[in-house]
Design a protein around this motif. Structure first.
Motif, PDB file in Angstrom:
ATOM      1  N   LEU A   1     -10.174  24.332  29.150  1.00  0.00           N
ATOM      2  CA  LEU A   1      -9.236  23.577  28.329  1.00  0.00           C
ATOM      3  C   LEU A   1      -9.363  22.080  28.601  1.00  0.00           C
ATOM      4  CD1 LEU A   1      -6.091  25.846  28.781  1.00  0.00           C
ATOM      5  CD2 LEU A   1      -7.420  25.590  26.679  1.00  0.00           C
ATOM      6  N   ASN A   2      -9.219  21.287  27.541  1.00  0.00           N
ATOM      7  CA  ASN A   2      -9.199  19.831  27.697  1.00  0.00           C
ATOM      8  C   ASN A   2      -7.737  19.392  27.747  1.00  0.00           C
ATOM      9  OD1 ASN A   2      -9.243  17.032  27.397  1.00  0.00           O
ATOM     10  ND2 ASN A   2     -11.113  17.074  26.194  1.00  0.00           N
TER      11      ASN A   2
ATOM     12  N   LEU B   1      -0.612  18.880  22.529  1.00  0.00           N
ATOM     13  CA  LEU B   1      -0.809  20.211  23.087  1.00  0.00           C
ATOM     14  C   LEU B   1       0.474  20.764  23.689  1.00  0.00           C
ATOM     15  CD1 LEU B   1      -4.202  19.658  24.947  1.00  0.00           C
ATOM     16  CD2 LEU B   1      -3.826  20.389  22.594  1.00  0.00           C
ATOM     17  N   VAL B   2       0.797  21.978  23.338  1.00  0.00           N
ATOM     18  CA  VAL B   2       1.893  22.713  23.966  1.00  0.00           C
ATOM     19  C   VAL B   2       1.361  24.105  24.239  1.00  0.00           C
ATOM     20  CG1 VAL B   2       4.276  23.493  23.817  1.00  0.00           C
ATOM     21  CG2 VAL B   2       3.592  21.392  22.638  1.00  0.00           C
ATOM     22  N   PHE B   3       0.950  24.360  25.466  1.00  0.00           N
ATOM     23  CA  PHE B   3       0.377  25.651  25.809  1.00  0.00           C
ATOM     24  C   PHE B   3       1.465  26.694  26.011  1.00  0.00           C
ATOM     25  CE2 PHE B   3      -2.992  22.721  27.415  1.00  0.00           C
ATOM     26  CZ  PHE B   3      -3.988  23.128  26.540  1.00  0.00           C
ATOM     27  N   PRO B   4       1.128  27.947  25.795  1.00  0.00           N
ATOM     28  CA  PRO B   4       2.106  29.017  26.029  1.00  0.00           C
ATOM     29  C   PRO B   4       2.682  28.933  27.438  1.00  0.00           C
ATOM     30  CG  PRO B   4       0.161  29.894  24.921  1.00  0.00           C
ATOM     31  CD  PRO B   4      -0.162  28.478  25.295  1.00  0.00           C
TER      32      PRO B   4
ATOM     33  N   GLY C   1     -11.328  24.954  20.600  1.00  0.00           N
ATOM     34  CA  GLY C   1     -10.785  26.039  21.397  1.00  0.00           C
ATOM     35  C   GLY C   1      -9.461  25.666  22.024  1.00  0.00           C
ATOM     36  N   THR C   2      -9.384  24.457  22.577  1.00  0.00           N
ATOM     37  CA  THR C   2      -8.144  23.992  23.198  1.00  0.00           C
ATOM     38  C   THR C   2      -7.022  23.916  22.183  1.00  0.00           C
ATOM     39  OG1 THR C   2      -9.347  22.720  24.873  1.00  0.00           O
ATOM     40  CG2 THR C   2      -7.076  22.075  24.448  1.00  0.00           C
TER      41      THR C   2
END
Length: 410
Positions: A60-61, A67-70, A153-154
Motif C-alpha cells: 500500500l502507498n 485514503l480511508v482503509f478498513p 490497488g491502494t
C-alpha cells in the motif's frame, strides 16, 4: 483527466496508525488482491503470470491522499485543492498560459504532418489536441512516476468501490495484451496513465496508434498520445468544422440565468438578442445557424462566452467548465497568437465548498435545480442562483457569494 473523474473532492487524510495496525492492513490488502481482484482479472483473460508480475513487491502507498482503509477512522473533510476548483483568475494565470502557448507553437510546427493526419481522420483540430496534451502532462514533460498497480490497488482497496477495482483490472488487461510492460505502467497519484492521463478503461477504449507501429504507447510516443486524445474527442461526438466558442459581450438586458447546455439557440438568435463578439467581428457565417449556448463560468463576475456543442465534448475529458475554457483558449493562443480574455475575472472573496454546498441546499429547499449538492459552482447552480436572485428582487449575478448562505438559511 482522472483528477476530475475520481472526484477526490473530500480529501480525507489517512489517520495516524500504529505500525502493528498498518502491518495488519497490509496483510489484509494482499488477501484482498488474491480473493477479490484475481478472480475478476482471471475472468477477463489476465494470466497468473501477469497478475503476479504486476503485484510483485507492491504494498500500500500510505502517502496518497483521500485514503480511508478498513478499520481506520477518517479525518474531517477538507476542501478540494484540485486546480479546477480554485478561483478562475488563478486557473488562467496570464504568465503561465503565455509560457505554455509559447512552448506549443514550435511543437505545432514539429508535429504538423501528424496533426494534419489526425484532423483528417477525426475532425479534431491540432490546436485542441495540443492544448489538452499541455494541460494533462505539459506536452509530456511532466514526469509520470507512480506505479499504476500500486496506486490503483491502494485506492481500490481503500474505497472498496467497484469503479476503481474495475480500473485496476483494466490496467492488468493492458499489461496482459502486451501494450506496455508491467514495469512501464506509470501513472499519476490518482491512477491516470501516461501523457493524456487516461484511466485504464479509457486507454483500452480510446488508445490509438498514431505512429504506425501497431500499438498505442501513451507513455513514450508523442504521435500515439496525440492520436489518442483526438480519438477520445471524436468518439464523444466532436463536430468537425465547428469552433469551441467565442468570448462575447452580454447586455444587462440578457439574464445570466439563460446560461447552460439546456438553453441553447442558434448563434444568429443570440446575435439578434444583442450578444456580440469582443473582437468586433460578426460570428462566422458557417456558425450562425448552428446551436450556441451562453456560458458564464463566474456569472457576472468574469468573461462570458457563446460556446458550441464542441465545448461540451471537451467537458467529457474533464467535467470542469474552466478546464474546457482553458483548452479552447490555449488552443487559440497556440494557433492564432491570441491572448487572454478581454473581460477580467473579478477578485472575489474565497468561498469554501462547504459554504457553496450550504447555498445549494438552501436553493434546493426552495425548489431550484442545482444539479446536486456537491459544493461546486456548476452551470445549474449558477443558473439557480440567478433565478433565485431575480425572484427575490435582486440583481442577478449567478455566482455563489458568502452572503447568500445566510440569506438562504431557513
Amino acid at each position: 483527466m482522472l483528477r476530475f473523474v475520481l472526484m477526490l473532492a473530500l480529501v480525507l487524510g489517512v489517520s495516524a496508525a500504529p505500525a502493528q495496525d498498518r502491518a495488519v492492513i497490509e496483510a489484509e490488502f494482499q488477501v484482498w488482491l488474491q480473493d477479490a481482484v484475481w478472480p475478476q482479472a482471471k475472468a477477463t483473460g489476465v494470466s497468473k503470470a501477469t497478475f503476479a508480475a504486476a503485484f510483485a513487491d507492491v504494498s500500500l502507498n500510505w502517502k496518497l491522499t483521500g485514503l480511508v482503509f478498513p478499520g481506520m477512522a477518517a479525518q474531517p473533510p477538507k476542501d478540494e485543492s484540485q486546480a479546477e476548483f480554485r478561483a478562475p483568475e488563478k486557473y488562467f494565470a496570464a504568465n503561465a498560459m503565455a509560457g505554455t502557448a509559447a512552448i506549443g507553437r514550435p511543437l505545432a510546427a514539429q508535429h504538423a504532418a501528424t496533426l494534419a493526419q489526425i484532423e483528417a481522420e477525426t475532425g479534431v483540430p491540432g490546436r485542441i489536441v495540443l492544448a489538452i496534451w499541455a494541460r494533462e502532462s505539459g506536452y509530456g514533460r511532466v514526469p509520470i512516476t507512480y506505479d499504476a498497480f500500486q496506486v490503483l490497488g491502494t485506492r481500490a482497496y481503500a474505497s472498496r468501490g467497484q469503479y476503481l477495482t474495475d480500473e485496476l483490472v483494466a490496467a492488468l488487461k493492458i499489461a496482459e495484451n502486451g501494450q506496455v510492460p508491467v514495469s512501464a505502467m506509470k501513472s499519476s497519484w490518482a491512477g491516470a496513465l501516461g501523457q493524456p492521463q487516461f484511466m485504464p478503461a479509457s486507454f483500452l477504449a480510446y488508445g490509438a496508434d498514431g505512429d504506425g507501429d501497431g500499438r498505442a504507447d501513451i507513455w513514450g510516443s508523442d504521435a500515439d498520445t496525440m492520436a489518442s486524445i483526438a480519438n477520445f474527442l471524436s468518439v464523444h461526438d466532436w463536430v468537425p468544422g465547428r469552433d469551441w466558442g467565442f468570448e462575447v459581450r452580454v447586455p444587462e438586458t440578457i439574464s445570466c440565468a439563460l446560461e447552460g447546455q439546456g438553453q441553447g439557440r442558434s448563434i444568429a438568435d443570440w446575435a439578434d438578442m444583442g450578444v456580440s463578439r469582443f473582437s468586433g467581428r460578426a460570428f462566422p457565417e458557417h456558425e450562425a445557424q448552428g446551436q450556441g449556448f451562453l456560458m458564464m463560468p463566474a456569472g457576472r463576475h468574469g468573461p462570458a462566452f457563446i460556446v458550441t456543442p464542441n465545448f461540451f465534448v471537451l467537458k467529457r475529458y474533464n467535467r470542469s467548465d474552466l478546464y474546457a475554457l482553458y483548452v479552447g483558449n490555449l488552443g487559440d493562443r497556440i494557433q492564432y497568437g491570441m491572448g487572454g480574455f478581454a473581460t477580467p475575472w473579478d477578485q472575489m472573496s474565497t468561498i469554501s465548498r462547504a459554504d457553496i454546498a450550504a447555498i445549494q441546499r438552501g436553493l434546493e429547499v426552495r425548489g431550484y435545480d442545482v444539479g446536486g449538492v456537491d459544493g461546486l459552482p456548476g452551470a445549474k447552480t449558477r443558473r439557480a442562483i440567478g433565478l433565485w436572485q431575480q425572484a427575490t428582487g435582486r440583481a442577478a449575478s449567478c455566482f455563489p457569494q458568502i452572503w447568500m448562505k445566510a440569506a438562504l438559511d431557513g
